[in-house]
Design a protein around this motif. Sequence first.
Motif, PDB file in Angstrom:
ATOM      1  N   SER A 138       0.840  -1.163   0.051  1.00  0.00           N
ATOM      2  CA  SER A 138      -0.111  -0.058  -0.120  1.00  0.00           C
ATOM      3  C   SER A 138       0.978   1.436  -0.181  1.00  0.00           C
ATOM      4  O   SER A 138       0.349   2.395  -0.329  1.00  0.00           O
ATOM      5  N   VAL A 139       2.023   1.171   0.227  1.00  0.00           N
ATOM      6  CA  VAL A 139       3.195   2.125   0.392  1.00  0.00           C
ATOM      7  C   VAL A 139       3.892   2.331  -0.777  1.00  0.00           C
ATOM      8  O   VAL A 139       4.178   3.166  -1.563  1.00  0.00           O
ATOM      9  N   TYR A 140       4.429   0.821  -1.339  1.00  0.00           N
ATOM     10  CA  TYR A 140       5.429   0.792  -2.515  1.00  0.00           C
ATOM     11  C   TYR A 140       4.749  -0.209  -3.432  1.00  0.00           C
ATOM     12  O   TYR A 140       4.331  -0.958  -3.140  1.00  0.00           O
ATOM     13  N   HIS A 141       4.728   0.338  -4.731  1.00  0.00           N
ATOM     14  CA  HIS A 141       4.002  -0.447  -5.981  1.00  0.00           C
ATOM     15  C   HIS A 141       5.066  -0.996  -6.695  1.00  0.00           C
ATOM     16  O   HIS A 141       4.514  -1.638  -7.790  1.00  0.00           O
ATOM     17  N   GLY A 142       6.469  -1.072  -6.462  1.00  0.00           N
ATOM     18  CA  GLY A 142       7.355  -1.412  -7.485  1.00  0.00           C
ATOM     19  C   GLY A 142       7.644  -2.817  -7.395  1.00  0.00           C
ATOM     20  O   GLY A 142       7.043  -3.485  -6.328  1.00  0.00           O
ATOM     21  N   ASP A 143       8.723  -3.260  -7.856  1.00  0.00           N
ATOM     22  CA  ASP A 143       8.997  -4.528  -7.999  1.00  0.00           C
ATOM     23  C   ASP A 143       9.838  -4.791  -6.372  1.00  0.00           C
ATOM     24  O   ASP A 143      10.625  -4.405  -5.777  1.00  0.00           O
ATOM     25  N   LEU A 157       9.707   5.143   0.822  1.00  0.00           N
ATOM     26  CA  LEU A 157      10.040   3.894   1.844  1.00  0.00           C
ATOM     27  C   LEU A 157      11.106   4.597   2.807  1.00  0.00           C
ATOM     28  O   LEU A 157      11.340   3.914   3.790  1.00  0.00           O
ATOM     29  N   VAL A 158      11.860   5.655   2.218  1.00  0.00           N
ATOM     30  CA  VAL A 158      12.544   6.561   3.248  1.00  0.00           C
ATOM     31  C   VAL A 158      11.998   6.670   4.514  1.00  0.00           C
ATOM     32  O   VAL A 158      11.187   7.184   4.695  1.00  0.00           O
ATOM     33  N   GLY A 159      12.923   6.251   5.689  1.00  0.00           N
ATOM     34  CA  GLY A 159      12.344   6.575   6.925  1.00  0.00           C
ATOM     35  C   GLY A 159      11.321   5.455   7.414  1.00  0.00           C
ATOM     36  O   GLY A 159      10.905   5.726   8.663  1.00  0.00           O
ATOM     37  N   LYS A 160      11.005   4.697   6.813  1.00  0.00           N
ATOM     38  CA  LYS A 160       9.965   3.758   7.111  1.00  0.00           C
ATOM     39  C   LYS A 160      10.528   2.069   7.018  1.00  0.00           C
ATOM     40  O   LYS A 160       9.683   1.304   6.913  1.00  0.00           O
ATOM     41  N   ASP A 214       4.216  -5.673  13.581  1.00  0.00           N
ATOM     42  CA  ASP A 214       4.610  -4.404  13.438  1.00  0.00           C
ATOM     43  C   ASP A 214       4.454  -3.891  11.981  1.00  0.00           C
ATOM     44  O   ASP A 214       4.069  -2.607  11.482  1.00  0.00           O
ATOM     45  N   PHE A 215       4.578  -4.784  10.837  1.00  0.00           N
ATOM     46  CA  PHE A 215       4.543  -4.767   9.591  1.00  0.00           C
ATOM     47  C   PHE A 215       3.034  -4.561   9.071  1.00  0.00           C
ATOM     48  O   PHE A 215       2.681  -3.826   8.465  1.00  0.00           O
ATOM     49  N   ALA A 216       2.273  -5.553   9.713  1.00  0.00           N
ATOM     50  CA  ALA A 216       0.846  -5.552   9.255  1.00  0.00           C
ATOM     51  C   ALA A 216       0.278  -4.380   9.959  1.00  0.00           C
ATOM     52  O   ALA A 216      -0.746  -3.994   9.257  1.00  0.00           O
ATOM     53  N   LYS A 217       0.382  -3.808  10.862  1.00  0.00           N
ATOM     54  CA  LYS A 217      -0.283  -2.617  11.434  1.00  0.00           C
ATOM     55  C   LYS A 217       0.190  -1.191  10.925  1.00  0.00           C
ATOM     56  O   LYS A 217       0.035  -0.110  11.168  1.00  0.00           O
ATOM     57  N   GLY A 218       1.446  -1.235   9.952  1.00  0.00           N
ATOM     58  CA  GLY A 218       2.032  -0.141   9.392  1.00  0.00           C
ATOM     59  C   GLY A 218       2.834   0.649  10.162  1.00  0.00           C
ATOM     60  O   GLY A 218       3.254   1.823   9.726  1.00  0.00           O
ATOM     61  N   ASP A 219       3.642   0.043  11.224  1.00  0.00           N
ATOM     62  CA  ASP A 219       4.711   0.834  11.796  1.00  0.00           C
ATOM     63  C   ASP A 219       5.894   0.955  10.745  1.00  0.00           C
ATOM     64  O   ASP A 219       6.638   1.748  10.967  1.00  0.00           O
ATOM     65  N   PHE A 220       6.238  -0.222  10.140  1.00  0.00           N
ATOM     66  CA  PHE A 220       7.238  -0.113   9.189  1.00  0.00           C
ATOM     67  C   PHE A 220       6.685  -0.323   7.729  1.00  0.00           C
ATOM     68  O   PHE A 220       5.596  -1.216   7.560  1.00  0.00           O
ATOM     69  N   ALA A 221       7.005  -0.089   6.850  1.00  0.00           N
ATOM     70  CA  ALA A 221       6.471  -0.346   5.346  1.00  0.00           C
ATOM     71  C   ALA A 221       7.342  -0.967   4.472  1.00  0.00           C
ATOM     72  O   ALA A 221       7.207  -1.565   3.416  1.00  0.00           O
ATOM     73  N   ALA A 222       8.910  -1.319   4.876  1.00  0.00           N
ATOM     74  CA  ALA A 222       9.694  -2.284   4.332  1.00  0.00           C
ATOM     75  C   ALA A 222      10.934  -2.690   4.935  1.00  0.00           C
ATOM     76  O   ALA A 222      10.900  -1.986   6.363  1.00  0.00           O
TER      77      ALA A 222
END
Length: 344
Positions: A138-143, A157-160, A214-222
């Motif tokens: 939902s944040v990153y749409h690339g490969d 993705l910077v900072g996430k 943590d990833f599922a709830k959006g604390d990190f994006a990658a």
Amino acid sequence: MNWKQTAAAMALSLLASAGFAKADGELNIYNWGNYTNPDLIKKFEAKYNVKVTVTDYDSNDTALAKIRQGGHGYDIVVPSASVMNIWIDEGLLLESRPDQMDNFKNVDPRWVNVSFDPGRHYSVPWQWGSTGVIVDTSVYHGDPNTSAIFLDPPPELVGKINVVPEMSDVMALAIHYVGGKQCTGDKQVLRKVRDILVAAKPKWRSMDYPKLGDFAKGDFAAGVFWNGATMRERKMSDKIVYGYPKEGYPMFMDNAAIIKDAKNVENAKLFLNFVMDPENAAMISSFARYANGIKGSEAFMPEDMKTAPEVNIPAQFADKGEFVVACPPDVQTLYTKIWTELLK
């Protein structure tokens, strides 16, 4: 003996026959955090009337340091293949001869004559998998199938980004990314690795072992993460995907072994034999979501693992994975210098 004493004796006898007798000893397991199925432990306790205590650690380094200190009280530990030579060479493990146990016949031949424990004189397979990247789509749409996700991240993705602080995994991903090979001592390659890691770190949010969810709830994006842990996140959010870096990625196997100064050796041997049973091995996998090394466990696996992309490596990336091995001491010293600089 009066009637009260007789009644008391009969009551105690009934309790014992009903399964309430004192446990036949103890077993203390030292394992990676959130990696041991509680139902597996309950099953073992009921079968052998042994009280089991599980203590978590967060890295191979933490476990090794703790056992080296002595006075730990643990019986079983679960080191990764990449450090098994250290455990064996330093005399930290008991040569418990799993290869002579009843259930050893269930070990997949692929995992019998392994380089880190030839013939399996010290350890049994626990789980194996890969280290790649995790991405919130939902944040990153690339490969997602590239280490550029954390080594040269796009602005969104910077900072996430969170990177697990496992030197062997992160170094392997970075070395593959710059075109090097595992355990390379090439100074030019390692200079590139150092430069790209140091340049990337300010774009990360953290280097830590994230909590489940943590990833599922959006604390990190990658981030850099393990395949089974990523599947657990995806089960909580379908926005999560696991990427197999096309530049190359490390693979691992964790192995259960008995510590040399264990106090409960016989119970520990029972446990090693116990986890080589296909049904029990499947219980390990169904909890942590990694493959195991036991033949026949597939029949007891949850249906969702049989087709999960995190567990079943896509054909186009199958030849990009490489099992992490222990590098020569001089090369390891170079890696440690780079890692130390990265952690500053």
